[in-house]
Scaffold this active site. Structure first.
Site, PDB file in Angstrom:
ATOM      1  N   HIS A  85      -2.434   8.024   6.462  1.00  0.00           N
ATOM      2  CA  HIS A  85      -1.369   8.846   5.864  1.00  0.00           C
ATOM      3  C   HIS A  85      -1.936  10.149   5.292  1.00  0.00           C
ATOM      4  CE1 HIS A  85       2.508   6.801   5.941  1.00  0.00           C
ATOM      5  NE2 HIS A  85       1.975   5.663   5.551  1.00  0.00           N
ATOM      6  N   GLY A 105       0.848  -1.182   0.000  1.00  0.00           N
ATOM      7  CA  GLY A 105       0.000   0.000   0.000  1.00  0.00           C
ATOM      8  C   GLY A 105       0.880   1.227   0.000  1.00  0.00           C
ATOM      9  N   HIS A 154      -4.386   2.040   7.205  1.00  0.00           N
ATOM     10  CA  HIS A 154      -3.033   2.600   7.324  1.00  0.00           C
ATOM     11  C   HIS A 154      -2.824   3.715   6.290  1.00  0.00           C
ATOM     12  CE1 HIS A 154       1.499   1.959   7.895  1.00  0.00           C
ATOM     13  NE2 HIS A 154       1.449   2.663   6.775  1.00  0.00           N
ATOM     14  N   GLU A 155      -3.258   3.458   5.037  1.00  0.00           N
ATOM     15  CA  GLU A 155      -3.029   4.448   3.974  1.00  0.00           C
ATOM     16  C   GLU A 155      -3.922   5.679   4.144  1.00  0.00           C
ATOM     17  OE1 GLU A 155      -0.404   3.876   2.642  1.00  0.00           O
ATOM     18  OE2 GLU A 155      -0.278   1.706   2.857  1.00  0.00           O
ATOM     19  N   GLN A 169       3.553   9.965   0.376  1.00  0.00           N
ATOM     20  CA  GLN A 169       4.794   9.183   0.431  1.00  0.00           C
ATOM     21  C   GLN A 169       5.626   9.300  -0.848  1.00  0.00           C
ATOM     22  OE1 GLN A 169       2.639   5.492   1.899  1.00  0.00           O
ATOM     23  NE2 GLN A 169       4.538   5.346   3.064  1.00  0.00           N
ATOM     24  N   CYS A 208       6.015   0.521   7.706  1.00  0.00           N
ATOM     25  CA  CYS A 208       5.683   1.626   6.806  1.00  0.00           C
ATOM     26  C   CYS A 208       6.888   1.916   5.921  1.00  0.00           C
ATOM     27  CB  CYS A 208       5.314   2.860   7.631  1.00  0.00           C
ATOM     28  SG  CYS A 208       4.858   4.284   6.609  1.00  0.00           S
ATOM     29  N   LEU A 209       6.635   2.065   4.620  1.00  0.00           N
ATOM     30  CA  LEU A 209       7.740   2.351   3.695  1.00  0.00           C
ATOM     31  C   LEU A 209       8.422   3.674   4.016  1.00  0.00           C
ATOM     32  CD1 LEU A 209       6.097   1.222   0.331  1.00  0.00           C
ATOM     33  CD2 LEU A 209       7.857   0.020   1.628  1.00  0.00           C
TER      34      LEU A 209
HETATM   35 CO    CO Z   1       2.847   3.823   5.703  1.00  0.00          CO
END
Ligand code: CO
Length: 191
Positions: free
Chosen positions: A164, A75, A160-161, A80, A118-119
């Protein structure tokens, strides 16, 4: 927890994240690692509503899907990749990436606890309690209204997304006693 107590200590309260030396290279943004990394300010900003789904929106979503795949993610949210618009892509467990524009949770129930990463915070993982099921309304990449009924990992990734887009990171919701560092290069599910 005291600052400087252990390399990489998480200072609770202020939730300052101290990246251990051996993970610092993962926080350098590059062509190979294009995801915006903590503590970039855009990760804490509220993303703008997309007024009209346009060819530009499609290009952003395509770029997000590309970056997500390159980073082994499941995701990704537009902030991001440095774009403050309400666009997410989700692709749990190797499924095709689905882009959602202006996503909103309109129904939710139950609770589940599971590990997240998380990326934008590579190497840090911990358990987060989420709603077990969410119904998300959004626009698809062609601008049509869409409604997804999500459970399990898909539900977790969507929550989660969407967080963000409101400047919320999983570390804001994590069970701090479960936070730990591990090499993301041997892990394949991050958001
Ligand atoms: Co994340």
């Amino acid at each position: 927890m005291r600052a400087g107590h252990i390399p990489g200590a998480i200072i609770s309260g202020s939730m300052e994240i101290v990246v251990p030396d051996e993970y610092k290279h993962l926080y350098v943004q590059s062509k190979e690692r294009p995801v915006v990394k903590f503590p970039a300010p855009i990760l804490r900003q509220t993303a703008r509503h997309v007024q009209k789904v346009s060819p530009k929106t499609k290009r952003v979503a395509d770029e997000m899907a590309r970056v997500m795949r390159m980073a082994n993610g499941i995701g990704l949210a537009a902030p991001q990749i440095g774009i403050g618009e309400r666009i997410i892509v989700i692709a749990p467990k190797g499924t095709r990436a689905v882009a959602l524009i202006n996503p909103r949770i309109v129904e939710q129930d139950g609770e589940m606890v599971g590990e997240e990463g998380c990326l934008s915070i590579p190497g840090l993982y911990g358990d987060v309690s989420r709603k077990a099921r969410v119904v998300v309304e959004a626009l698809d990449i062609r601008g049509r209204a869409t409604r997804l009924d999500l459970e399990g990992l898909s539900s977790r990734v969507a929550q989660h997304e969407i967080d963000h887009l409101d400047g919320v990171l999983f570390t804001d919701k994590v069970d701090q006693s479960t936070l730990h560092w591990k090499n993301p290069e041997v892990d394949d599910e991050v958001e």
